[in-house]
Design a protein around this motif. Structure first.
Motif, PDB file in Angstrom:
ATOM      1  N   ARG A 147       0.826  -1.202   0.000  1.00 12.07           N
ATOM      2  CA  ARG A 147       0.000   0.000   0.000  1.00 12.07           C
ATOM      3  C   ARG A 147       0.865   1.260   0.000  1.00 12.07           C
ATOM      4  N   GLY A 148       0.351   2.287  -0.620  1.00  9.83           N
ATOM      5  CA  GLY A 148       0.980   3.600  -0.562  1.00  9.83           C
ATOM      6  C   GLY A 148       2.287   3.702  -1.335  1.00  9.83           C
ATOM      7  N   THR A 149       3.245   4.370  -0.710  1.00  8.47           N
ATOM      8  CA  THR A 149       4.495   4.690  -1.402  1.00  8.47           C
ATOM      9  C   THR A 149       5.435   3.505  -1.571  1.00  8.47           C
ATOM     10  N   ASP A 150       5.087   2.352  -1.048  1.00  7.72           N
ATOM     11  CA  ASP A 150       5.947   1.176  -1.187  1.00  7.72           C
ATOM     12  C   ASP A 150       5.472   0.209  -2.274  1.00  7.72           C
ATOM     13  N   ARG A 151       4.449   0.567  -3.040  1.00  3.88           N
ATOM     14  CA  ARG A 151       3.855  -0.394  -3.976  1.00  3.88           C
ATOM     15  C   ARG A 151       4.815  -0.840  -5.076  1.00  3.88           C
ATOM     16  N   PHE A 152       5.533   0.085  -5.700  1.00  4.63           N
ATOM     17  CA  PHE A 152       6.404  -0.264  -6.826  1.00  4.63           C
ATOM     18  C   PHE A 152       7.861  -0.219  -6.384  1.00  4.63           C
ATOM     19  N   HIS A 153       8.562  -1.314  -6.583  1.00  2.00           N
ATOM     20  CA  HIS A 153       9.986  -1.390  -6.266  1.00  2.00           C
ATOM     21  C   HIS A 153      10.751  -1.303  -7.576  1.00  2.00           C
TER      22      HIS A 153
END
Length: 135
Positions: free
Chosen positions: A80-86
């Protein structure tokens, strides 16, 4: 023991072969698109002058620099949030990560990976040029 492959005969006449490959149903169009790209390539020329993102799975995309083979990768890890795409950039030998991070938007992740990849490739070219000049 491994056998040595004969040199490519691209400059001579191309020999075509029909091949049957079994792939998962969802990957058929990707494989067809790749085959079309191979057929339209100019012999002896670069595969693609401008690298572009390729979907390698439902949750991952890959960008490869054609010259040095460094890679940019973005994965949707479903957080969720700012950690979704690595996103990450790997050196050509794939022994280490050059840079990595997380973002909440795929477009931003692509941009960060592309920018980092371009900087890495520019650095790689400069180092290669210096090494070639010393020989």
């Amino acid at each position: 023991m491994s056998e040595r492959r004969p040199p490519s005969r691209a400059s001579q006449g191309a020999v075509l072969r029909r091949v049957t490959v079994r792939v998962p149903e969802g990957r058929v169009e990707d494989l067809r698109r790749f085959a079309r790209e191979l057929r339209t390539r100019q012999p002896g020329g670069p595969a693609n002058t401008a690298p572009r993102w390729r979907r390698v799975s439902p949750s991952a995309e890959l960008l490869v620099d054609p010259e040095c083979q460094a890679r940019g990768i973005i994965k949707d890890i479903r957080a969720r949030g700012t950690d979704r795409f690595h996103w990450s950039v790997l050196a050509p030998d794939q022994s280490h990560t050059v840079a990595a991070g997380h973002t909440g938007r795929i477009a931003r992740g692509r941009w960060l990976a592309e920018t980092t990849l371009r900087a890495f490739v520019e650095d790689w070219r400069n180092q290669s040029g210096r090494q070639n000049g010393d020989d």
